[in-house]
Design a protein around this motif. Structure first.
Motif, mmCIF file in Angstrom:
data_model
loop_
_atom_site.group_PDB
_atom_site.id
_atom_site.type_symbol
_atom_site.label_atom_id
_atom_site.label_comp_id
_atom_site.label_asym_id
_atom_site.label_seq_id
_atom_site.Cartn_x
_atom_site.Cartn_y
_atom_site.Cartn_z
ATOM 1 N N PRO A 5 1.003 -1.120 -0.026
ATOM 2 C CA PRO A 5 -0.179 0.018 0.080
ATOM 3 C C PRO A 5 0.852 1.234 0.171
ATOM 4 O O PRO A 5 2.282 1.007 0.348
ATOM 5 C CB PRO A 5 -0.944 -0.144 1.460
ATOM 6 C CG PRO A 5 0.078 -0.840 2.017
ATOM 7 C CD PRO A 5 0.780 -1.825 1.286
ATOM 8 N N PRO A 6 0.395 2.358 -0.117
ATOM 9 C CA PRO A 6 1.157 3.468 -0.434
ATOM 10 C C PRO A 6 1.292 4.095 1.008
ATOM 11 O O PRO A 6 0.439 3.465 1.928
ATOM 12 C CB PRO A 6 0.239 4.557 -1.271
ATOM 13 C CG PRO A 6 -1.153 4.091 -1.188
ATOM 14 C CD PRO A 6 -1.166 2.558 -1.108
ATOM 15 N N CYS A 7 2.317 4.985 1.300
ATOM 16 C CA CYS A 7 2.528 5.501 2.426
ATOM 17 C C CYS A 7 1.170 6.050 2.996
ATOM 18 O O CYS A 7 0.799 7.048 2.424
ATOM 19 C CB CYS A 7 3.796 6.542 2.617
ATOM 20 S SG CYS A 7 3.996 7.201 4.238
ATOM 21 N N PRO A 8 0.644 5.797 4.186
ATOM 22 C CA PRO A 8 -0.435 6.750 4.691
ATOM 23 C C PRO A 8 -0.228 8.128 5.214
ATOM 24 O O PRO A 8 -0.886 8.904 5.499
ATOM 25 C CB PRO A 8 -0.881 5.782 5.948
ATOM 26 C CG PRO A 8 0.604 5.134 6.385
ATOM 27 C CD PRO A 8 1.211 4.794 5.107
ATOM 28 N N GLN A 9 1.070 8.363 5.312
ATOM 29 C CA GLN A 9 1.600 9.840 5.958
ATOM 30 C C GLN A 9 1.606 10.671 4.438
ATOM 31 O O GLN A 9 1.216 11.759 4.598
ATOM 32 C CB GLN A 9 2.620 9.578 6.410
ATOM 33 C CG GLN A 9 2.977 10.999 7.391
ATOM 34 C CD GLN A 9 3.641 10.481 8.547
ATOM 35 O OE1 GLN A 9 3.241 10.069 9.501
ATOM 36 N NE2 GLN A 9 4.929 10.935 8.659
ATOM 37 N N CYS A 10 2.412 10.295 3.608
ATOM 38 C CA CYS A 10 2.751 11.030 2.340
ATOM 39 C C CYS A 10 2.147 10.770 1.034
ATOM 40 O O CYS A 10 2.201 11.314 0.143
ATOM 41 C CB CYS A 10 3.989 11.596 2.288
ATOM 42 S SG CYS A 10 5.363 10.078 1.790
ATOM 43 N N GLY A 11 1.959 9.440 1.110
ATOM 44 C CA GLY A 11 1.000 8.692 -0.130
ATOM 45 C C GLY A 11 2.142 8.494 -1.075
ATOM 46 O O GLY A 11 1.809 8.064 -2.224
ATOM 47 N N SER A 12 3.425 8.133 -0.792
ATOM 48 C CA SER A 12 4.523 7.726 -1.761
ATOM 49 C C SER A 12 4.243 6.192 -1.957
ATOM 50 O O SER A 12 3.746 5.283 -1.337
ATOM 51 C CB SER A 12 5.794 7.955 -1.057
ATOM 52 O OG SER A 12 6.616 7.073 -1.648
ATOM 53 N N GLN A 13 4.369 5.914 -3.186
ATOM 54 C CA GLN A 13 4.252 4.507 -3.751
ATOM 55 C C GLN A 13 5.353 3.748 -3.663
ATOM 56 O O GLN A 13 5.325 2.489 -3.848
ATOM 57 C CB GLN A 13 3.942 4.554 -5.350
ATOM 58 C CG GLN A 13 2.725 5.636 -5.685
ATOM 59 C CD GLN A 13 1.496 5.102 -5.332
ATOM 60 O OE1 GLN A 13 1.150 3.617 -5.214
ATOM 61 N NE2 GLN A 13 0.487 5.534 -5.117
ATOM 62 N N TYR A 14 6.552 4.319 -3.111
ATOM 63 C CA TYR A 14 7.722 3.564 -3.156
ATOM 64 C C TYR A 14 8.081 3.031 -1.727
ATOM 65 O O TYR A 14 9.200 2.801 -1.145
ATOM 66 C CB TYR A 14 9.006 4.529 -3.299
ATOM 67 C CG TYR A 14 8.872 5.208 -4.638
ATOM 68 C CD1 TYR A 14 8.251 6.473 -4.792
ATOM 69 C CD2 TYR A 14 8.896 4.385 -5.901
ATOM 70 C CE1 TYR A 14 8.051 7.138 -5.985
ATOM 71 C CE2 TYR A 14 8.700 4.957 -7.097
ATOM 72 C CZ TYR A 14 8.502 6.308 -7.351
ATOM 73 O OH TYR A 14 8.042 6.704 -8.521
ATOM 74 N N THR A 15 7.081 2.491 -0.996
ATOM 75 C CA THR A 15 7.176 1.559 0.048
ATOM 76 C C THR A 15 7.637 0.340 -0.008
ATOM 77 O O THR A 15 7.627 -0.198 -0.938
ATOM 78 C CB THR A 15 5.838 1.578 0.944
ATOM 79 O OG1 THR A 15 4.997 0.878 -0.197
ATOM 80 C CG2 THR A 15 5.144 2.862 1.483
ATOM 81 N N TYR A 16 8.437 -0.256 1.071
ATOM 82 C CA TYR A 16 9.001 -1.533 1.032
ATOM 83 C C TYR A 16 9.033 -2.026 2.115
ATOM 84 O O TYR A 16 8.571 -1.518 3.456
ATOM 85 C CB TYR A 16 10.476 -1.097 0.513
ATOM 86 C CG TYR A 16 11.214 -0.513 1.345
ATOM 87 C CD1 TYR A 16 11.975 -1.121 2.415
ATOM 88 C CD2 TYR A 16 11.616 0.770 1.305
ATOM 89 C CE1 TYR A 16 12.900 -0.442 3.390
ATOM 90 C CE2 TYR A 16 12.504 1.569 2.037
ATOM 91 C CZ TYR A 16 13.034 0.868 3.136
ATOM 92 O OH TYR A 16 13.912 1.559 3.887
ATOM 93 N N GLU A 17 9.185 -3.249 2.482
ATOM 94 C CA GLU A 17 8.907 -4.181 3.470
ATOM 95 C C GLU A 17 10.163 -4.265 4.311
ATOM 96 O O GLU A 17 11.158 -4.545 3.675
ATOM 97 C CB GLU A 17 8.460 -5.676 3.312
ATOM 98 C CG GLU A 17 6.987 -5.650 3.128
ATOM 99 C CD GLU A 17 6.583 -6.866 2.701
ATOM 100 O OE1 GLU A 17 5.922 -7.501 3.676
ATOM 101 O OE2 GLU A 17 6.800 -7.297 1.717
ATOM 102 N N PRO A 25 10.506 5.500 2.240
ATOM 103 C CA PRO A 25 11.680 5.976 2.152
ATOM 104 C C PRO A 25 11.592 7.805 1.529
ATOM 105 O O PRO A 25 12.496 8.253 1.829
ATOM 106 C CB PRO A 25 12.249 5.466 0.511
ATOM 107 C CG PRO A 25 10.875 5.065 -0.081
ATOM 108 C CD PRO A 25 9.944 4.659 0.792
ATOM 109 N N GLU A 26 10.612 8.054 1.769
ATOM 110 C CA GLU A 26 10.441 9.480 1.389
ATOM 111 C C GLU A 26 10.351 10.522 2.398
ATOM 112 O O GLU A 26 10.700 11.366 2.891
ATOM 113 C CB GLU A 26 9.127 9.952 0.307
ATOM 114 C CG GLU A 26 9.692 9.139 -0.886
ATOM 115 C CD GLU A 26 8.625 9.588 -2.091
ATOM 116 O OE1 GLU A 26 8.108 10.555 -2.081
ATOM 117 O OE2 GLU A 26 9.060 9.018 -3.225
#
Ligand SMILES: [Zn+2]
Length: 113
Positions: A5-17, A25-26
């Motif tokens: 899922p995207p970051c709930p805080q900033c909406g970044s698509q570059y989340t990783y596990e 990462p943003e």
């Protein structure tokens, strides 16, 4: 690969596990990945024939003879199935049965052991 899922805080698509956490990462936000684990709807509870909630890794037994599609074999009532995995769909249990192999079962035809 499953979709993160995207970051709930900033909406970044570059989340990783990272282990059990998801990391952005943003903005460096970290949150627990539990809610997005597994392929079932959030909040969906899969229950057995008696209405007990089932979980991944549970052992269940079959409550009626089940014919296996495309073969003459039958899974006998009382057959124990170890280490089930809950999935989305009409047949909501993914499992392996000794002597049969990988199978999908309906939760309404099993009960928790
Ligand atoms: Zn972020």
């Amino acid at each position: 690969m499953r979709q993160l899922p995207p970051c709930p805080q900033c909406g970044s698509q570059y989340t990783y596990e990272d282990m059990t956490m998801l990391v952005c990462p943003e903005c460096a936000h970290e949150w627990a990945a539990d809610a997005v684990d597994e392929g079932i709807d959030e909040g969906r509870v899969i229950t057995d024939a008696n209405g007990n909630p089932l979980q991944d890794g549970d052992t269940v037994s079959v409550t009626k003879d089940l014919k296996i599609k495309g073969s003459s074999s039958v899974i006998k009532v009382g057959t124990k199935v170890k280490n089930i995995r809950l999935i989305d769909g009409d047949h909501d249990i993914d499992c392996k049965i000794e002597g049969v192999g990988a199978m999908k079962l309906k939760s309404e035809f099993v009960k928790k052991v």
